[in-house]
Design an enzyme around this catalytic site. Structure first.
Site, PDB file in Angstrom:
ATOM      1  N   HIS A 103       4.103   7.335  -1.727  1.00 17.49           N
ATOM      2  CA  HIS A 103       5.224   6.508  -1.272  1.00 17.49           C
ATOM      3  C   HIS A 103       6.200   6.230  -2.412  1.00 17.49           C
ATOM      4  O   HIS A 103       7.326   6.711  -2.385  1.00 17.49           O
ATOM      5  CB  HIS A 103       4.699   5.188  -0.677  1.00 17.49           C
ATOM      6  CG  HIS A 103       5.793   4.284  -0.208  1.00 17.49           C
ATOM      7  ND1 HIS A 103       5.747   2.917  -0.400  1.00 17.49           N
ATOM      8  CD2 HIS A 103       6.960   4.536   0.435  1.00 17.49           C
ATOM      9  CE1 HIS A 103       6.843   2.371   0.116  1.00 17.49           C
ATOM     10  NE2 HIS A 103       7.593   3.337   0.632  1.00 17.49           N
ATOM     11  N   HIS A 122       2.174  -1.103  -1.684  1.00 15.26           N
ATOM     12  CA  HIS A 122       2.445  -1.453  -0.288  1.00 15.26           C
ATOM     13  C   HIS A 122       1.259  -1.089   0.598  1.00 15.26           C
ATOM     14  O   HIS A 122       1.408  -0.841   1.786  1.00 15.26           O
ATOM     15  CB  HIS A 122       3.717  -0.764   0.187  1.00 15.26           C
ATOM     16  CG  HIS A 122       4.841  -0.863  -0.798  1.00 15.26           C
ATOM     17  ND1 HIS A 122       5.105   0.131  -1.713  1.00 15.26           N
ATOM     18  CD2 HIS A 122       5.706  -1.863  -1.057  1.00 15.26           C
ATOM     19  CE1 HIS A 122       6.118  -0.244  -2.487  1.00 15.26           C
ATOM     20  NE2 HIS A 122       6.497  -1.445  -2.122  1.00 15.26           N
TER      21      HIS A 122
HETATM   22 FE1  FES Z   1       2.010   3.031  -2.488  1.00 18.23          FE
HETATM   23 FE2  FES Z   1       4.262   2.022  -1.574  1.00 18.23          FE
HETATM   24  S1  FES Z   1       3.865   2.765  -3.560  1.00 18.23           S
HETATM   25  S2  FES Z   1       2.407   2.311  -0.500  1.00 18.23           S
END
Ligand code: FES
Length: 173
Positions: A103, A122
């Protein structure tokens, strides 16, 4: 008579239009084929074959920090303790993954209880027993898994990656 001539002209224009459309479609097919071949060529990456560890260095369910395909790409090598798809070694249970979250690149941590890699950013979660499949969270791809092989003397080598490592346009810089 004049009316018949107009109908005849209309027919010829219709047929000419059909020929142009057919030629266009043929050209598009040729262009399309060329693009597909170009993409295939771009997807070929030469990976280094790096020695990561020896089987004797691993303890069941305790991840070892590694870097692959270079030192700027952190990952973990894990002997899960039970055979999994894509696992190597005599027990078919050794796997390796990038620990950069797909992500936004936060560093993942291993949960030995459910054999997942977890993101503190997140809260995306990835299943180490299922090829790094994402099971929760914001990420939009599975975790890059390193392709492994084991030599007769127990040395474990990585020689490929199955997804794009976070922050890179190519896994090999
Ligand atoms: Fe891992 Fe956003 S950086 S879920």
């Amino acid at each position: 008579m004049k009316c018949n001539r107009l109908v005849d002209v209309g027919r010829r224009q219709f047929l000419r239009g059909g020929l142009v459309a057919t030629a266009g479609a043929a050209a598009a097919t040729v262009v399309g084929t060329g693009q597909a071949q170009a993409q295939t060529a771009l997807a070929l990456v030469d990976y280094p074959a790096n020695r990561l560890a020896n089987i004797a260095d691993l303890a069941a369910n305790e991840p070892m920090d590694i870097g692959y395909p270079d030192a700027d790409s952190p990952g973990v090598l894990i002997k899960l303790g039970n055979a999994v798809d894509g696992g190597v070694g005599p027990d078919g249970d050794i796997v390796a993954f990038s620990v950069l979250c797909p992500h936004k690149g936060w560093m993942l941590s291993y949960n030995a209880g459910d054999r997942t890699l977890n993101c503190p950013g997140h809260h995306s979660r990835f299943d180490c027993e299922s090829g790094g499949q994402q099971i929760w969270g914001h990420a939009t791809q599975n975790l890059p898994q390193f392709r492994l092989r084991v030599e007769d003397d127990g040395d474990i080598f990585a020689d490929g990656v199955d997804e794009l490592i976070y922050g890179r346009l190519s896994n090999v810089l």
